[in-house]
Design a protein around this motif. Structure first.
Motif, PDB file in Angstrom:
ATOM      1  N   GLY A 325      15.972  -0.531 -29.778  1.00  0.00           N
ATOM      2  CA  GLY A 325      16.871  -1.297 -28.923  1.00  0.00           C
ATOM      3  C   GLY A 325      16.014  -1.988 -27.881  1.00  0.00           C
ATOM      4  N   ILE A 326      15.637  -3.236 -28.147  1.00  0.00           N
ATOM      5  CA  ILE A 326      14.636  -3.934 -27.346  1.00  0.00           C
ATOM      6  C   ILE A 326      15.270  -5.081 -26.568  1.00  0.00           C
ATOM      7  CG2 ILE A 326      12.593  -5.409 -27.492  1.00  0.00           C
ATOM      8  CD1 ILE A 326      11.913  -2.529 -27.856  1.00  0.00           C
ATOM      9  N   ASP A 327      14.987  -5.137 -25.280  1.00  0.00           N
ATOM     10  CA  ASP A 327      15.441  -6.250 -24.466  1.00  0.00           C
ATOM     11  C   ASP A 327      14.759  -7.535 -24.945  1.00  0.00           C
ATOM     12  OD1 ASP A 327      16.712  -7.219 -21.787  1.00  0.00           O
ATOM     13  OD2 ASP A 327      14.640  -7.957 -21.732  1.00  0.00           O
ATOM     14  N   PRO A 328      15.505  -8.620 -25.122  1.00  0.00           N
ATOM     15  CA  PRO A 328      14.918  -9.832 -25.700  1.00  0.00           C
ATOM     16  C   PRO A 328      13.886 -10.512 -24.813  1.00  0.00           C
ATOM     17  CG  PRO A 328      17.170 -10.241 -24.967  1.00  0.00           C
ATOM     18  CD  PRO A 328      16.942  -8.756 -24.884  1.00  0.00           C
ATOM     19  N   ALA A 329      13.919 -10.258 -23.523  1.00  0.00           N
ATOM     20  CA  ALA A 329      12.963 -10.903 -22.630  1.00  0.00           C
ATOM     21  C   ALA A 329      11.747 -10.029 -22.357  1.00  0.00           C
ATOM     22  CB  ALA A 329      13.646 -11.266 -21.305  1.00  0.00           C
ATOM     23  N   LEU A 330      11.969  -8.771 -21.996  1.00  0.00           N
ATOM     24  CA  LEU A 330      10.873  -7.915 -21.558  1.00  0.00           C
ATOM     25  C   LEU A 330      10.262  -7.077 -22.664  1.00  0.00           C
ATOM     26  CD1 LEU A 330      12.227  -6.607 -18.128  1.00  0.00           C
ATOM     27  CD2 LEU A 330      10.828  -8.612 -18.612  1.00  0.00           C
ATOM     28  N   GLU A 331      10.937  -6.931 -23.803  1.00  0.00           N
ATOM     29  CA  GLU A 331      10.460  -6.119 -24.921  1.00  0.00           C
ATOM     30  C   GLU A 331      10.301  -4.654 -24.523  1.00  0.00           C
ATOM     31  OE1 GLU A 331       6.968  -8.040 -26.483  1.00  0.00           O
ATOM     32  OE2 GLU A 331       8.106  -9.717 -27.273  1.00  0.00           O
ATOM     33  N   CYS A 332      11.216  -4.185 -23.705  1.00  0.00           N
ATOM     34  CA  CYS A 332      11.303  -2.773 -23.358  1.00  0.00           C
ATOM     35  C   CYS A 332      12.656  -2.258 -23.833  1.00  0.00           C
ATOM     36  CB  CYS A 332      11.165  -2.581 -21.856  1.00  0.00           C
ATOM     37  SG  CYS A 332      12.507  -3.315 -20.897  1.00  0.00           S
ATOM     38  N   ALA A 333      12.920  -0.959 -23.654  1.00  0.00           N
ATOM     39  CA  ALA A 333      14.215  -0.411 -24.038  1.00  0.00           C
ATOM     40  C   ALA A 333      15.324  -1.145 -23.288  1.00  0.00           C
ATOM     41  CB  ALA A 333      14.270   1.083 -23.739  1.00  0.00           C
ATOM     42  N   THR A 334      16.412  -1.415 -23.988  1.00  0.00           N
ATOM     43  CA  THR A 334      17.481  -2.238 -23.429  1.00  0.00           C
ATOM     44  C   THR A 334      18.004  -1.702 -22.106  1.00  0.00           C
ATOM     45  OG1 THR A 334      18.124  -2.822 -25.693  1.00  0.00           O
ATOM     46  CG2 THR A 334      19.711  -3.291 -23.946  1.00  0.00           C
ATOM     47  N   ALA A 335      18.226  -0.388 -22.027  1.00  0.00           N
ATOM     48  CA  ALA A 335      18.785   0.188 -20.800  1.00  0.00           C
ATOM     49  C   ALA A 335      17.790   0.163 -19.645  1.00  0.00           C
ATOM     50  CB  ALA A 335      19.245   1.621 -21.061  1.00  0.00           C
ATOM     51  N   LEU A 336      16.509   0.091 -19.943  1.00  0.00           N
ATOM     52  CA  LEU A 336      15.496   0.087 -18.894  1.00  0.00           C
ATOM     53  C   LEU A 336      15.318  -1.293 -18.271  1.00  0.00           C
ATOM     54  CD1 LEU A 336      13.280   1.662 -17.374  1.00  0.00           C
ATOM     55  CD2 LEU A 336      11.715   1.085 -19.254  1.00  0.00           C
ATOM     56  N   ALA A 337      15.566  -2.331 -19.029  1.00  0.00           N
ATOM     57  CA  ALA A 337      15.249  -3.694 -18.596  1.00  0.00           C
ATOM     58  C   ALA A 337      15.805  -4.061 -17.223  1.00  0.00           C
ATOM     59  CB  ALA A 337      15.716  -4.692 -19.653  1.00  0.00           C
ATOM     60  N   PRO A 338      17.086  -3.790 -16.921  1.00  0.00           N
ATOM     61  CA  PRO A 338      17.589  -4.191 -15.598  1.00  0.00           C
ATOM     62  C   PRO A 338      16.904  -3.469 -14.439  1.00  0.00           C
ATOM     63  CG  PRO A 338      19.395  -3.687 -17.111  1.00  0.00           C
ATOM     64  CD  PRO A 338      18.139  -3.202 -17.755  1.00  0.00           C
ATOM     65  N   LEU A 339      16.322  -2.307 -14.710  1.00  0.00           N
ATOM     66  CA  LEU A 339      15.682  -1.534 -13.650  1.00  0.00           C
ATOM     67  C   LEU A 339      14.288  -2.025 -13.312  1.00  0.00           C
ATOM     68  CD1 LEU A 339      16.629   2.099 -14.754  1.00  0.00           C
ATOM     69  CD2 LEU A 339      17.909   0.529 -13.288  1.00  0.00           C
ATOM     70  N   ILE A 340      13.640  -2.744 -14.237  1.00  0.00           N
ATOM     71  CA  ILE A 340      12.235  -3.114 -14.047  1.00  0.00           C
ATOM     72  C   ILE A 340      11.995  -4.618 -14.106  1.00  0.00           C
ATOM     73  CG2 ILE A 340      11.457  -0.910 -15.011  1.00  0.00           C
ATOM     74  CD1 ILE A 340      10.715  -2.441 -17.579  1.00  0.00           C
ATOM     75  N   ASP A 341      13.023  -5.408 -14.300  1.00  0.00           N
ATOM     76  CA  ASP A 341      12.886  -6.859 -14.468  1.00  0.00           C
ATOM     77  C   ASP A 341      12.078  -7.448 -13.315  1.00  0.00           C
ATOM     78  OD1 ASP A 341      13.120  -9.567 -14.793  1.00  0.00           O
ATOM     79  OD2 ASP A 341      15.291  -9.552 -15.132  1.00  0.00           O
ATOM     80  N   PRO A 342      10.883  -8.004 -13.585  1.00  0.00           N
ATOM     81  CA  PRO A 342      10.050  -8.525 -12.499  1.00  0.00           C
ATOM     82  C   PRO A 342      10.630  -9.764 -11.836  1.00  0.00           C
ATOM     83  CG  PRO A 342       9.076  -9.043 -14.626  1.00  0.00           C
ATOM     84  CD  PRO A 342      10.237  -8.132 -14.901  1.00  0.00           C
ATOM     85  N   ASN A 343      11.623 -10.398 -12.453  1.00  0.00           N
ATOM     86  CA  ASN A 343      12.295 -11.504 -11.800  1.00  0.00           C
ATOM     87  C   ASN A 343      13.161 -11.033 -10.643  1.00  0.00           C
ATOM     88  OD1 ASN A 343      11.609 -13.836 -13.638  1.00  0.00           O
ATOM     89  ND2 ASN A 343      12.494 -12.419 -15.121  1.00  0.00           N
ATOM     90  N   ILE A 344      13.465  -9.725 -10.630  1.00  0.00           N
ATOM     91  CA  ILE A 344      14.335  -9.146  -9.606  1.00  0.00           C
ATOM     92  C   ILE A 344      13.617  -8.085  -8.797  1.00  0.00           C
ATOM     93  CG2 ILE A 344      16.488  -7.878  -9.226  1.00  0.00           C
ATOM     94  CD1 ILE A 344      17.437  -8.996 -11.948  1.00  0.00           C
TER      95      ILE A 344
END
Length: 440
Positions: A325-344
């Motif tokens: 389950g890969i986030d399309p932008a960050l290529e990390c686990a989908t649930a993790l992406a909002p927690l680590i998104d460097p844009n935020i």
């Protein structure tokens, strides 16, 4: 009636014998779970040795896993001074090597074996029936080319990202000519003041990248310039506002990181380094008078050597048969992406996380450590320790411990486990560029 006995308990396979992989091994020892660590390099911490000359931002007290510490101290190991800043070489020699040599760990390490595929035994990714009950099949290639399949009950991929650097090209693909002139390009942080000195002394060197890796290289080149004054340093970054490069200075939560930014700013103000921003590299060609011409943003820079410090990305190629389950932008686990998104987020606003956020649709499979962050540069080594503690607790069936994730490191600005209001915990991006375990 014959009794065939039960099938032996399969191990948890850990991919990578770096800091997070060995922390996972220590946690598995603590839980009494059988395990096997597979490392492509010939020794523990093989990738860390590639940047052994670089001093870390964070002191020892943030860089040693608690379970690993307990095992080491029981063996008579003396911990290093907790407030000292180790180099990559220190991390290997004073921590990873002793940890890998422990009798609870050493018999379950295999070196010189490269993982080429992970999947379910005799099931491709499309098959549903019996999937969760089917062992994992981890195919490895040994140093002599022989292939072998290791069966596992679970897999923790802690293989890191060091061997998969981002290219110089601003669009995510290599710039035109990047492959052709590969012998003039170094990715990461070369040992400019040591074994790589002859390569850069007296040369025109271009540093590409806008993080602390780039600052490390620039400052090392400045030190080299003191004894090789013909050395010319150019630094190109993609962002339009170069002032954000330098961090928070004396206000930085990690003083060593703040000092890097301050020194880089002073060097540019003194004219010792040529900073070009914004500059998005698009191509490399041979210069008529020798050397190379790097083009971008309507400009060209004449150089002899290029150092690319544009970060890293995860290698997912050997996981094609795993349901990710890969986030399309960050290529990390989908649930993790909002927690680590460097844009935020900066690393100072990344919340603690564990098995739940790192889980993939494939039961029993996890990516941990630097690789778990995909393309996000906000990883902290202590975060990796907490990740594997939670993952191993989940594999042991202790779901309460797996869910209780804590990372209380106020000195770095990292969110604690239960702040009064997590949304109120912020550290300005100028104060925190990256909390990676070292130079990234």
């Amino acid at each position: 009636m014959s009794h065939l006995g039960k099938e032996p308990v399969l191990p948890v396979v850990v991919i990578g014998a770096g800091p997070v992989g060995l922390a996972a091994a220590a946690r598995l020892v603590e839980r009494g779970l059988p395990f096997l660590v597979l490392e492509a390099g010939p020794v523990a911490g093989d990738s860390v040795r590639r940047w052994q000359h670089v001093r870390m931002f964070s002191p020892w007290r943030f860089n040693i896993d608690r379970a690993a510490r307990a095992l080491l101290q029981a063996s008579g190991w003396t911990p290093p001074p907790q407030n000292e800043l180790p180099t990559g070489g220190d991390l290997v020699g004073r921590y990873l090597e002793p940890l890998a040599a422990l009798p609870q760990v050493a018999p379950f390490l295999r070196f010189g074996v490269r993982v080429v595929s992970v999947g379910r035994e005799a099931l491709d990714k499309a098959v549903d029936a019996g999937r969760a009950e089917t062992p994992f099949a981890v195919e490895i290639v040994q140093a002599d080319g022989r292939r072998e399949t290791v069966r596992a009950r679970a897999v923790i991929d802690a293989s890191g990202t060091w061997t998969a650097p981002n290219p110089m090209g601003a669009g995510g693909y290599p710039a035109a000519g990047e492959a052709r002139f590969a012998d003039r390009i170094t990715y990461g942080i070369p040992d400019v003041k040591g074994q790589d000195r002859a390569r850069y002394a007296g040369r025109r060197v271009l540093v590409v990248g806008g993080g602390h890796s780039a600052i490390n290289v620039v400052l090392d080149l400045l030190a080299l310039k003191e004894t090789a004054p013909e050395t010319a340093i150019s630094w190109v970054v993609r962002r339009a506002d170069p002032q954000r490069l330098f961090g928070g200075g004396t206000a930085d939560a990690l003083p060593a990181r703040g000092e890097l930014g301050t020194n880089a700013r002073q060097a540019i103000e003194a004219g010792a380094v040529t900073l070009l921003a914004p500059f998005r590299a698009t191509g490399i060609t041979a210069a008529p008078e020798g050397g190379l011409l790097v083009s971008g943003a309507g400009r060209e820079v004449a150089v002899d050597e290029i150092v690319v410090t544009t970060g890293f990305r995860p290698d997912l190629s050997f996981l094609r048969e795993i349901r990710l389950g890969i986030d399309p932008a960050l290529e990390c686990a989908t649930a993790l992406a909002p927690l680590i998104d460097p844009n935020i987020h900066s690393c100072g606003t990344v919340r603690p996380h564990g098995a739940s956020e790192l889980a993939h649709p494939e039961p029993g499979f996890y990516i941990a450590g630097m690789k778990s962050y995909g393309r996000a540069p906000t990883f902290l080594l202590a975060t990796g320790h907490e990740q594997v503690r939670s993952i191993v607790a989940a594999l042991a069936g202790d779901m309460a411990a797996a869910a209780k994730v804590e990372l209380d490191l106020p000195e770095t600005g990292v969110c604690s486990a239960q702040p009064t209001n997590r949304d109120d915990i912020r550290i300005a991006d100028t104060a925190v560029k990256c909390c990676a375990p070292a130079k990234v």
